[in-house]
Structures are given as C-alpha cells and as structure tokens.
Design a protein around this motif. Structure first.
Motif, PDB file in Angstrom:
ATOM      1  N   ARG A 281       0.854  -1.190   0.000  1.00 53.65           N
ATOM      2  CA  ARG A 281       0.000   0.000   0.000  1.00 53.65           C
ATOM      3  C   ARG A 281       0.891   1.241   0.000  1.00 53.65           C
TER       4      ARG A 281
ATOM      5  N   ASP B  52       0.181   4.400  -0.025  1.00 45.67           N
ATOM      6  CA  ASP B  52      -0.225   5.431   0.926  1.00 45.67           C
ATOM      7  C   ASP B  52       0.344   5.148   2.311  1.00 45.67           C
TER       8      ASP B  52
ATOM      9  N   LYS C 266       2.945   7.348   4.505  1.00 48.90           N
ATOM     10  CA  LYS C 266       2.387   7.960   5.709  1.00 48.90           C
ATOM     11  C   LYS C 266       3.092   7.524   6.984  1.00 48.90           C
TER      12      LYS C 266
ATOM     13  N   LYS D 294       3.740   9.124  -4.483  1.00 49.65           N
ATOM     14  CA  LYS D 294       3.353   7.802  -4.977  1.00 49.65           C
ATOM     15  C   LYS D 294       3.904   7.551  -6.375  1.00 49.65           C
TER      16      LYS D 294
END
Length: 258
Positions: free
Chosen positions: A214, A216, A220, A247
């Motif tokens: 993932r 994100d 993060k 990204k």
C-alpha cells in the motif's frame, strides 16, 4: 565490523535456493542493512524481490548461506528461530497464522504473555491477567475487549488480526516484523489497524519493519523507507527524504524493476 548502535544488522547476507536439478538461485545477494533502535521502516519491493526471504532470515526460519546477522551487537546468525522469539515478534498477512483458533482471546493473550519463556507445568493464573487483557484489547477500538472469552476462530478477520498484533507486541519486542499485516483486510479495517499499529509502535518505542504494497501507508507511516530489488536494498530513504517522496516516485521504482 558491525554498527554497535544498531539494534539489528545484516552484513553481506546471501540466501540461495536450490532446484531439483542442482542449480542455485540467489534470493538475497550480499544484503546489508543497519536498523537503529526505534526505527519504523516501511519495506517496498516487487514480487520476487526478496522481501519475505529478508524477513525469514531475520526471524531465523530460513538460514543464511553466508554473511552475518546481529542483534544489539551480538551475532545471532546461528541462533534458532525459537530462541529469537525472546526478542523478536512477527505478524503475518493471514490473520489465522498468529493465533490458536480453538483457544479464547484471553488464552491467546496469555500465551503471548509467556512468549520466550521456558514452558513449565504451572497454574495459568488467567484470571489475574483479565483486567490487563481487557485494557489492551479495548484500546483497539473494535470491540475485541467484549470477546475475551470467545474462541479466536469465531472472530472477524479484523479482530483476529488485531489480536495477532497485540500478541506480537504484548512483551514489547526489540524487533517487530509486520509482514503485510493489513493486506487481507478491507480498506476501512486496514486503515484502523494501521492507525493503532503506528500508535503502539510510537508509544512503546518499538523497532519495526513493515512490508507493505500500500503506497499510501508506505508514505504515511514510519521514519524510513527501503526498497528491495533483486535481493538487495536499492534505495534507503531517511525521514526527510521520505517526506519528499510521492506515490508516482514510488511507482517508478517498480517500473524500473520490471
């Protein structure tokens, strides 16, 4: 020489797999990495890059063909996976892999409380632990605290994975390996578990490595990001460098590896 300030170091670690015809393929190739105490490292890499092999070598479930592995400056290259559980925990992608299905939530947590200890025939003292178990499960915010006496096989996937995470972190291990631990969950449950993961890692000052697909989450969470390509670390971004990533930039690494 190993980095004496590192909680975990891999030095020129090579892992080979051998086919039936006798040929060898290197999965890890002179792999080098120093992990500082308190690092939260997100790990990216294409399928087949060597991510799972990397975790298996750290955990001791797969031996290194050459090189050395150090924990807090001590050579653990030949230390068994069982003995490494005294300072290392791992959460897998499959929620079923970290728990005992026919034992209750409380019984599973009691196993975690005794992790790394010698097994002896002593009373369980389960009742004396219930208040603590209720406290830590309530912090997950998914009603797991209301199911302490429920068999783990009857939990939802999100509750079961939350239990696996709590079991892995109960004794505050020196090294926590998260092996795509949210990948099997729906987006909402995944996001909730990631939030609780980051909170616990930060509050307990855990040293954590997390494999994820993932993007994100990779951007993060954590103070450091590494990319594994062709059995070695191809990129290693510190906090400031990671903050500048996008990204699209992360996807470009995979395009280059294809």
């Amino acid at each position: 020489m190993t980095n004496t300030n590192a909680i975990l170091s891999l030095k020129n670690v090579t892992v080979k797999v051998r086919s039936d015809n006798g040929s060898e393929t290197e999965i890890l190739k002179n792999f080098n990495l120093d992990v500082a105490d308190g690092d939260f490292i997100t790990v990216l890499g294409a399928n087949g890059a060597g991510k799972s092999t990397f975790f298996n070598v750290i955990a001791g479930t797969l031996p290194a063909d050459s090189g050395q592995i150090f924990h807090a400056g001590q050579d653990i290259t030949s230390v068994s996976a069982e003995k490494r559980t005294a300072f290392l925990s791992r959460v897998f992608q499959d929620p079923k892999m970290g728990t005992s299905p026919r034992m209750t939530v409380a019984e599973n947590l009691l196993l975690a409380a005794k992790r790394g200890e010698k097994r002896r025939l002593l009373p369980r003292h389960l009742n004396s632990k219930m208040a603590d178990f209720e406290r830590i499960t309530a912090a997950m915010g998914n009603k797991l605290d209301q199911r302490l006496n429920t068999a783990t096989e009857n939990l939802s996937g999100g509750q079961r994975q939350a239990l696996s995470f709590l079991m892995a972190t109960y004794k505050k291990p020196d090294i926590l390996l998260l092996d795509e631990h949210t990948a099997a969950l729906d987006p909402k449950t995944s996001a909730e578990l990631m939030q609780k993961t980051a909170q616990r890692v930060n509050e307990d000052h855990l040293t954590c490595l997390m494999i994820t697909h993932r993007m994100d989450d990779a951007l993060k969470y954590g103070n450091r990001l590494i990319v594994i390509d062709n059995g070695a670390v191809s990129h290693d971004f510190n906090r400031d460098e990671k903050a500048a990533l996008t990204k699209d930039k992360l996807f470009s690494f995979f395009d280059a590896e294809a």
